[in-house]
Design a protein around this motif. Structure first.
Motif, PDB file in Angstrom:
ATOM      1  N   ALA A 151      15.816  74.386  77.096  1.00 30.93           N
ATOM      2  CA  ALA A 151      14.594  75.119  76.771  1.00 30.93           C
ATOM      3  C   ALA A 151      13.367  74.228  76.899  1.00 30.93           C
ATOM      4  CB  ALA A 151      14.695  75.699  75.360  1.00 30.93           C
ATOM      5  N   ASP A 152      13.461  72.982  76.412  1.00 32.97           N
ATOM      6  CA  ASP A 152      12.334  72.047  76.523  1.00 32.97           C
ATOM      7  C   ASP A 152      12.031  71.734  77.982  1.00 32.97           C
ATOM      8  OD1 ASP A 152      12.056  71.987  73.805  1.00 32.97           O
ATOM      9  OD2 ASP A 152      13.147  70.103  73.522  1.00 32.97           O
ATOM     10  N   ALA A 153      13.096  71.548  78.774  1.00 34.96           N
ATOM     11  CA  ALA A 153      12.905  71.201  80.184  1.00 34.96           C
ATOM     12  C   ALA A 153      12.236  72.333  80.959  1.00 34.96           C
ATOM     13  CB  ALA A 153      14.248  70.855  80.824  1.00 34.96           C
ATOM     14  N   LEU A 154      12.556  73.568  80.585  1.00 36.78           N
ATOM     15  CA  LEU A 154      12.057  74.706  81.360  1.00 36.78           C
ATOM     16  C   LEU A 154      10.744  75.275  80.839  1.00 36.78           C
ATOM     17  CD1 LEU A 154      15.398  76.655  81.958  1.00 36.78           C
ATOM     18  CD2 LEU A 154      14.227  75.103  83.510  1.00 36.78           C
ATOM     19  N   SER A 177       7.234  68.321  80.858  1.00 33.22           N
ATOM     20  CA  SER A 177       8.570  67.877  81.218  1.00 33.22           C
ATOM     21  C   SER A 177       8.631  67.551  82.709  1.00 33.22           C
ATOM     22  CB  SER A 177       9.591  68.966  80.894  1.00 33.22           C
ATOM     23  OG  SER A 177      10.846  68.667  81.468  1.00 33.22           O
ATOM     24  N   PRO A 178       9.356  66.490  83.074  1.00 37.25           N
ATOM     25  CA  PRO A 178       9.487  66.168  84.495  1.00 37.25           C
ATOM     26  C   PRO A 178      10.156  67.279  85.295  1.00 37.25           C
ATOM     27  CG  PRO A 178      11.025  64.889  83.167  1.00 37.25           C
ATOM     28  CD  PRO A 178      10.061  65.517  82.222  1.00 37.25           C
ATOM     29  N   TYR A 179      10.930  68.141  84.613  1.00 33.24           N
ATOM     30  CA  TYR A 179      11.594  69.243  85.317  1.00 33.24           C
ATOM     31  C   TYR A 179      10.606  70.338  85.710  1.00 33.24           C
ATOM     32  CZ  TYR A 179      15.697  66.915  83.453  1.00 33.24           C
ATOM     33  OH  TYR A 179      16.647  65.977  83.134  1.00 33.24           O
ATOM     34  N   PHE A 190      13.478  81.287  79.713  1.00 33.35           N
ATOM     35  CA  PHE A 190      12.522  81.785  80.717  1.00 33.35           C
ATOM     36  C   PHE A 190      11.489  82.699  80.063  1.00 33.35           C
ATOM     37  CE2 PHE A 190      16.824  81.470  82.613  1.00 33.35           C
ATOM     38  CZ  PHE A 190      16.605  80.398  83.475  1.00 33.35           C
ATOM     39  N   PRO A 191      10.667  82.190  79.149  1.00 36.53           N
ATOM     40  CA  PRO A 191       9.732  83.053  78.416  1.00 36.53           C
ATOM     41  C   PRO A 191       8.710  83.752  79.304  1.00 36.53           C
ATOM     42  CG  PRO A 191       9.257  80.727  78.026  1.00 36.53           C
ATOM     43  CD  PRO A 191      10.570  80.789  78.728  1.00 36.53           C
ATOM     44  N   ILE A 207      12.834  73.794  88.873  1.00 37.83           N
ATOM     45  CA  ILE A 207      13.306  75.148  89.130  1.00 37.83           C
ATOM     46  C   ILE A 207      12.093  76.000  89.452  1.00 37.83           C
ATOM     47  CG2 ILE A 207      14.482  77.168  88.167  1.00 37.83           C
ATOM     48  CD1 ILE A 207      16.115  75.381  86.431  1.00 37.83           C
ATOM     49  N   ASP A 208      12.003  76.466  90.682  1.00 33.60           N
ATOM     50  CA  ASP A 208      10.818  77.224  91.081  1.00 33.60           C
ATOM     51  C   ASP A 208      10.869  78.647  90.527  1.00 33.60           C
ATOM     52  OD1 ASP A 208      12.504  78.738  92.701  1.00 33.60           O
ATOM     53  OD2 ASP A 208      12.070  77.549  94.492  1.00 33.60           O
TER      54      ASP A 208
END
Length: 507
Positions: A203-206, A211-213, A286-287, A222-223
């Motif tokens: 959740a933090d990454a997305l 976040s570097p992600y 994916f909020p 993730i596009d």
């Protein structure tokens, strides 16, 4: 708070499994007693969990994290942890799973007539899976526990069910197996992009812009297209589990052919896993996509509510009325989630817990009637209030709770879900209220057709509820009234968690 409480709650039924292994299958009384007592321990431990839960803390509580194994990749190891924890979202569902587990174990002692040892072994494995789904904080662990609920249910349904039990069991396994496969593909895709299986870390990454992600040049980025694809895949997987029409046909067949304990567990807990997954993964991971898809969730919710209510209205079997009623009530959960605000989310969670209690109580009562009369057809019943006054009274109370009578849990859940939706989509909410009217109509039709009117001579001497049947019904009804009269007992623990989730989607 570091503790092993959640592990104890989740795996305490193993004690019963060990004891059952040494009990001869001919000692039915001992097997039933051990089976029931094996569900009492996790239930008592959940009350300890509730007593120690900090209502003001949004973070995970009773957190457990132990390095499990590592996955090597490009000369780097990615550790996978055994990780458990609860927050204001999952804690009420853990308690619901333990309570319905106890209720269903009592139903097993009453309604299961053969092979009790095998039944309780499968049932306790399923109970571990039910609780573990809500306590796990790791995708791998979540998937394992999820499968622990499917396989035992398949065998329980196929062995102890009714006439078309094998067909119902295979349909259940096929639909839910497809959902599991889709879910597994999404989990693997997430891991291959963010290289972690932890709910919080994903959740933090997305969702964290720093976040570097979330930096487009990062390897794990993730596009937008992939995010929508993963969201829709998870929506399909959990739509099967909830279920959401038109992916609901397995549920109708399963409720009709399953033995009482299986129906109690499925209606009370298992279909809630789908709603939990929508909140925890779809909205939690994916909020932004969830916000864009809110209208879709609202439309799906309306379809569930109206379609389920209309079909419940014309059914001739009590079991089928309750099956389509469950479909309709899951639509209220979707409407609450579609609001994308704290009030609607709170209503959705209330509805998950309330419907779990009410549906389990109603199916238990229908199973009692079926055991005594060998029929669940409305045209064959009638006048049961004379020979079974206590059962008739409980059936009426459960129907009123399901219809949203003030003072009962159903009223609070429906009020909050629709209040949250009225803020964002007033037209959708107004249409959805038609379902509440239809609910009252089909439930009153079922109650009147079953318990009132002239009593057929063949039902004049039916026995009323026995002590073993009275106790669990009174306990479940007590919780329904407690939530309805004092909703803070359920709302207070979830406030901090919801205030942490909602800002991510701008609600």
């Amino acid at each position: 708070m570091d503790t092993m409480l959640l592990t104890l709650i989740t795996f305490s039924p193993l004690l019963g499994l060990v004891l059952l292994a040494f009990i001869p299958r001919t000692q039915a009384g001992t097997i039933k007693l051990i089976g029931i007592l094996s569900t009492v321990l996790p239930l008592l431990l959940t009350f300890v969990m509730y007593a120690g839960f900090d209502f003001n803390l949004a973070a995970l509580q009773f957190h457990e994290q132990i390095r499990w194994f590592a996955i090597p990749a490009d000369q780097v190891e990615f550790p996978i942890y055994y990780e458990m924890g609860v927050d204001g979202l999952s804690m009420p569902l853990v308690m619901l799973a333990a309570l319905i587990g106890f209720f269903a174990s009592v139903a097993g002692a009453i309604f299961i007539k053969k092979r009790w040892k095998e039944f309780y072994i499968l049932f306790l494995i399923m109970l571990i899976g039910m609780i573990g789904v809500f306590t796990s904080q790791n995708l791998f662990l979540f998937f394992i526990f999820f499968e622990f609920t499917l396989i035992p249910m398949f065998f329980i349904m196929g062995i102890w069910g009714y006439v078309e039990r094998e067909k119902a069991a295979f349909k259940f396994l096929l639909y839910n197996g497809v959902g599991s496969a889709i879910m597994l593909i999404v989990f693997v895709a997430l891991f291959m992009n963010v290289w972690t299986l932890s709910f919080k870390e994903i959740a933090d990454a997305l969702t964290n812009p720093m976040s570097p992600y979330n930096i487009q040049e990062a390897p794990g980025y993730i596009d937008e297209t992939l995010r929508y694809g993963l969201f829709l895949a998870l929506l399909i997987a959990f739509a099967i589990k909830m279920p959401i029409a038109p992916l609901h046909t397995w549920m109708v067949k399963a409720y009709q052919e399953s033995p009482a304990p299986a129906v109690l567990v499925s209606s009370g807990v298992l279909i809630k896993i789908g709603a939990y997954g929508l909140i925890r993964f779809n909205i939690g991971f994916f909020p932004e996509v969830a916000m864009d898809m809110a209208q879709v969730l609202a439309v799906l919710g309306l379809i569930n509510i109206i379609y389920g209510a209309l079909l419940a209205l014309v059914q001739k079997s009590l079991k089928m009325v309750l099956a389509y009623s469950s479909l309709s009530h899951m639509g209220i959960v979707l409407l609450g989630l579609a609001s994308m605000n704290a009030v609607g989310f709170q209503g959705a969670i209330f509805q998950m817990v309330s419907h779990g209690l009410v549906a389990a109580l109603m199916f238990f009562i229908v199973s009692m009637i079926f055991e005594r009369t060998s029929t669940a057809e409305l045209e064959d019943l009638g006048g049961l209030a004379k020979s079974m006054p206590f059962v008739a009274g409980m059936f009426l109370a459960a129907a009123m709770a399901s219809a949203g009578l003030p003072g009962m849990s159903g009223f609070i859940s429906e009020f909050m879900a629709f209040l949250g939706l009225f803020r964002e989509m007033p037209i959708h909410a107004a249409i959805g209220t038609l379902g509440i009217i239809l609910t009252a109509v089909y439930l009153l039709r079922a109650v009147l057709g079953t318990t009132y009117g002239p009593t057929p001579e063949r039902w004049a001497s039916l026995s009323d509820a026995r002590p073993l049947e009275v106790l669990p019904m009174v306990i479940i009804l007590g919780f329904i009234l407690l939530i309805g009269v004092y909703p803070s007992v359920l709302s207070d623990p979830m406030q901090a968690t919801l205030h942490n989730i909602v800002p991510r989607i701008g609600g």
